[in-house]
Design a protein around this motif. Structure first.
Motif, PDB file in Angstrom:
ATOM      1  N   ASP A 124     -32.117  18.876 -21.475  1.00  9.84           N
ATOM      2  CA  ASP A 124     -32.267  18.049 -20.276  1.00  9.84           C
ATOM      3  C   ASP A 124     -31.030  17.184 -20.039  1.00  9.84           C
ATOM      4  OD1 ASP A 124     -33.620  17.152 -18.001  1.00  9.84           O
ATOM      5  OD2 ASP A 124     -34.535  15.468 -19.073  1.00  9.84           O
ATOM      6  N   GLY A 125     -29.876  17.737 -20.356  1.00 12.86           N
ATOM      7  CA  GLY A 125     -28.615  17.032 -20.128  1.00 12.86           C
ATOM      8  C   GLY A 125     -28.259  16.005 -21.181  1.00 12.86           C
ATOM      9  N   VAL A 126     -29.147  15.753 -22.144  1.00 16.75           N
ATOM     10  CA  VAL A 126     -28.886  14.774 -23.213  1.00 16.75           C
ATOM     11  C   VAL A 126     -28.198  15.495 -24.376  1.00 16.75           C
ATOM     12  CG1 VAL A 126     -29.910  13.132 -24.829  1.00 16.75           C
ATOM     13  CG2 VAL A 126     -30.872  13.395 -22.530  1.00 16.75           C
ATOM     14  N   LYS A 127     -27.083  14.937 -24.825  1.00 14.07           N
ATOM     15  CA  LYS A 127     -26.309  15.545 -25.911  1.00 14.07           C
ATOM     16  C   LYS A 127     -26.600  14.809 -27.226  1.00 14.07           C
ATOM     17  CE  LYS A 127     -22.484  17.196 -23.010  1.00 14.07           C
ATOM     18  NZ  LYS A 127     -23.137  16.897 -21.708  1.00 14.07           N
ATOM     19  N   VAL A 221     -35.351   7.494 -24.504  1.00 14.41           N
ATOM     20  CA  VAL A 221     -34.056   7.937 -24.001  1.00 14.41           C
ATOM     21  C   VAL A 221     -33.994   7.783 -22.487  1.00 14.41           C
ATOM     22  CG1 VAL A 221     -32.480   9.916 -23.829  1.00 14.41           C
ATOM     23  CG2 VAL A 221     -33.756   9.501 -25.947  1.00 14.41           C
ATOM     24  N   LYS A 222     -34.977   8.334 -21.820  1.00 15.19           N
ATOM     25  CA  LYS A 222     -35.134   8.199 -20.365  1.00 15.19           C
ATOM     26  C   LYS A 222     -36.542   8.648 -20.029  1.00 15.19           C
ATOM     27  CE  LYS A 222     -33.015  12.726 -19.375  1.00 15.19           C
ATOM     28  NZ  LYS A 222     -31.950  13.432 -18.611  1.00 15.19           N
ATOM     29  N   THR A 223     -36.902   8.631 -18.765  1.00 20.97           N
ATOM     30  CA  THR A 223     -38.257   9.000 -18.364  1.00 20.97           C
ATOM     31  C   THR A 223     -38.604  10.398 -18.864  1.00 20.97           C
ATOM     32  OG1 THR A 223     -38.065   7.642 -16.369  1.00 20.97           O
ATOM     33  CG2 THR A 223     -39.822   9.299 -16.420  1.00 20.97           C
ATOM     34  N   GLY A 224     -39.670  10.482 -19.653  1.00 21.53           N
ATOM     35  CA  GLY A 224     -40.126  11.774 -20.152  1.00 21.53           C
ATOM     36  C   GLY A 224     -39.362  12.287 -21.358  1.00 21.53           C
ATOM     37  N   PHE A 225     -38.409  11.505 -21.867  1.00 25.03           N
ATOM     38  CA  PHE A 225     -37.578  11.949 -22.987  1.00 25.03           C
ATOM     39  C   PHE A 225     -37.620  10.879 -24.078  1.00 25.03           C
ATOM     40  CE2 PHE A 225     -33.931  14.992 -23.781  1.00 25.03           C
ATOM     41  CZ  PHE A 225     -33.783  14.668 -25.122  1.00 25.03           C
ATOM     42  N   THR A 226     -38.198  11.231 -25.231  1.00 23.07           N
ATOM     43  CA  THR A 226     -38.384  10.277 -26.319  1.00 23.07           C
ATOM     44  C   THR A 226     -38.028  10.923 -27.651  1.00 23.07           C
ATOM     45  OG1 THR A 226     -40.227   9.283 -25.091  1.00 23.07           O
ATOM     46  CG2 THR A 226     -40.014   8.684 -27.414  1.00 23.07           C
ATOM     47  N   ILE A 227     -37.376  10.160 -28.518  1.00 23.88           N
ATOM     48  CA  ILE A 227     -37.103  10.598 -29.884  1.00 23.88           C
ATOM     49  C   ILE A 227     -38.022   9.813 -30.816  1.00 23.88           C
ATOM     50  CG2 ILE A 227     -35.384  10.757 -31.727  1.00 23.88           C
ATOM     51  CD1 ILE A 227     -33.223  10.816 -29.530  1.00 23.88           C
ATOM     52  N   SER A 249     -37.494  12.370 -40.570  1.00 28.04           N
ATOM     53  CA  SER A 249     -37.492  13.587 -39.776  1.00 28.04           C
ATOM     54  C   SER A 249     -37.613  13.134 -38.318  1.00 28.04           C
ATOM     55  CB  SER A 249     -38.637  14.528 -40.170  1.00 28.04           C
ATOM     56  OG  SER A 249     -39.907  13.935 -39.911  1.00 28.04           O
ATOM     57  N   PHE A 250     -37.379  14.039 -37.384  1.00 29.89           N
ATOM     58  CA  PHE A 250     -37.366  13.653 -35.964  1.00 29.89           C
ATOM     59  C   PHE A 250     -38.187  14.622 -35.120  1.00 29.89           C
ATOM     60  CE2 PHE A 250     -33.366  12.027 -37.678  1.00 29.89           C
ATOM     61  CZ  PHE A 250     -33.332  10.733 -37.182  1.00 29.89           C
ATOM     62  N   TYR A 251     -38.893  14.058 -34.150  1.00 30.12           N
ATOM     63  CA  TYR A 251     -39.552  14.861 -33.120  1.00 30.12           C
ATOM     64  C   TYR A 251     -38.943  14.451 -31.782  1.00 30.12           C
ATOM     65  CZ  TYR A 251     -43.150  16.843 -30.075  1.00 30.12           C
ATOM     66  OH  TYR A 251     -43.813  17.548 -29.092  1.00 30.12           O
ATOM     67  N   ILE A 252     -38.325  15.409 -31.116  1.00 34.48           N
ATOM     68  CA  ILE A 252     -37.637  15.155 -29.841  1.00 34.48           C
ATOM     69  C   ILE A 252     -38.482  15.717 -28.710  1.00 34.48           C
ATOM     70  CG2 ILE A 252     -35.528  15.590 -28.518  1.00 34.48           C
ATOM     71  CD1 ILE A 252     -34.141  16.015 -31.301  1.00 34.48           C
ATOM     72  N   GLN A 253     -38.985  14.837 -27.879  1.00 38.45           N
ATOM     73  CA  GLN A 253     -39.872  15.232 -26.784  1.00 38.45           C
ATOM     74  C   GLN A 253     -39.126  15.087 -25.464  1.00 38.45           C
ATOM     75  OE1 GLN A 253     -43.247  12.564 -25.528  1.00 38.45           O
ATOM     76  NE2 GLN A 253     -44.467  14.241 -26.354  1.00 38.45           N
ATOM     77  N   SER A 254     -38.951  16.206 -24.760  1.00 42.83           N
ATOM     78  CA  SER A 254     -38.238  16.183 -23.485  1.00 42.83           C
ATOM     79  C   SER A 254     -39.110  16.818 -22.406  1.00 42.83           C
ATOM     80  CB  SER A 254     -36.910  16.939 -23.606  1.00 42.83           C
ATOM     81  OG  SER A 254     -37.106  18.324 -23.435  1.00 42.83           O
TER      82      SER A 254
END
Length: 376
Positions: A124-127, A221-227, A249-254
């Motif tokens: 989603d454009g996030v690096k 991170v932004k709307t709808g995008f959470t780490i 550990s990480f769960y990246i929700q986009s």
């Protein structure tokens, strides 16, 4: 008799002097910047306030000895350093692809693996850059754990501007001093476990860049995008005092897809709990390599990686923590051979890209070669 006592006296003096000299050398060597720093001040207060910090160090959810019954730390260390095990590192240059990360379209959802546990992720454009190690070394002793030929094709200069650098834990094969220093001007934010920010601050990162988290917290991170920061069963430390920063550990929700990165850690029931919390895992990036029955509690065996991936209900799985450094006793390609065999007929798709190969996260039909075949 007097002569013997005199010899013994001077032998003892020599041993004591040698001990003092070695202690002084070790002390001054470990004061180098690359060893990082321990948390202090407000950072230490946050560490002490964590429910996972008890008795002066961070703890796993379920306490287990690092070394399994029937093994010892000394004997396993001796074996790893001095005994010969077949094919622990490749003779040939590993095949790779040099993808230009700076020209990847912003609307492409991709992952590029750099060997071991380092990878670049764009969603989603996030690096996002995870556990980057580009110095060619995974030890505080120069040249002692060197990258395989062909596995170290990327440098910090090859990285685009990074929105978030994620750190799973501060061991040398995940947190690389030279790499982190070189990336300082390219990284907007670092997300790491409690206490680990002390390393980054010593290495010149601004306080505003560093986001330290406990387990079960999140970064919007932004709307709808959470780490989300989740647990794992491991350890940390860059000197004599360990477990002063938390492993994650990480769960990246986009909006487009959800990705789980296991970090390092032995198998336990956390994968079932994570699947209940996050029932839609499109990709699981799983530690698979540098394992041994002796330290099974902190590094999963391949069959446990498969079990964990099934319990996560992940649609796709990409194994990491292999093909760059020799830290275990198994043949260098055994993790790939075993995970490929064990993953047959499992409910997830296995992705085994070459170093630098672009993984198209949206493409469910992308084919990956068994590139390790015929590599000596």
């Amino acid at each position: 008799m007097k002569r013997i006592l005199k010899i013994l006296k001077w032998t003892l003096v020599f041993i004591l002097c040698l001990g003092v000299v070695l202690t002084a050398i070790t002390y001054f060597y470990m004061r180098q910047e690359k060893f990082g720093a321990l948390p202090e001040g407000k950072r230490l207060e946050l560490v002490k306030n964590s429910p996972h910090y008890k008795g002066g160090k961070f703890r796993n959810l379920v306490e287990k000895p690092i070394i399994s019954d029937g093994y010892s730390m000394w004997s396993e260390g001796w074996k790893t350093l001095f005994e010969e095990f077949p094919r622990r590192e490749p003779v040939d240059v590993l095949p790779s692809v040099k993808t230009n990360l700076k020209t990847i379209p912003a609307d492409s959802n991709v992952l590029v693996w750099f060997g071991h546990s380092s990878f670049f992720l764009q969603v989603d454009g996030v690096k996002i850059l995870v556990d980057p190690v580009f110095s060619g070394n995974a030890s505080p002793l120069p040249g002692s754990v060197k990258a395989y030929k062909g596995s170290d094709i990327y440098t910090a200069d090859d990285m685009p501007e990074i929105d978030y650098m994620l750190l799973s834990h501060d061991h040398y094969d995940h947190l690389d001093y030279e790499t982190v220093k070189a990336l300082k001007s390219k990284v907007k934010y670092v997300v790491c476990g409690l206490g680990a920010g002390a390393h980054y601050e010593r290495w010149g990162y601004r306080t505003q860049q560093i986001i330290e988290k406990d387990w079960y917290e999140k970064v919007e991170v932004k709307t709808g995008f959470t780490i989300f920061t989740e647990s794992t069963h491991h350890d940390s430390g860059r000197g004599f005092k360990g477990a002063q920063s938390l492993w994650l550990s990480f769960y990246i929700q986009s909006p487009y897809m959800n990705i789980y990165y296991s970090g390092d850690g032995g198998y336990d029931s956390r994968f079932q709990s994570i699947a209940q919390k996050y029932p839609q895992i499109d990709w699981a990036v799983m530690e698979c390599g540098q394992y041994n029955k002796a330290w099974q509690s902190v590094h999963e065996l391949p069959e446990e990686v498969v079990q964990a991936t099934v319990e996560l209900k992940a649609k796709n799985m990409l194994p990491v923590h292999h093909s760059k450094f020799t830290l275990g006793q198994h043949p260098w390609d055994e993790p790939l051979i075993k995970i490929t065999s064990l993953s047959q007929s499992k409910p997830y798709r296995l992705a085994t890209p070459m170093i630098g190969e672009k993984v198209l996260l949206d493409n469910t039909t992308q084919i990956f070669k068994q590139w390790w075949n015929n590599v000596k």
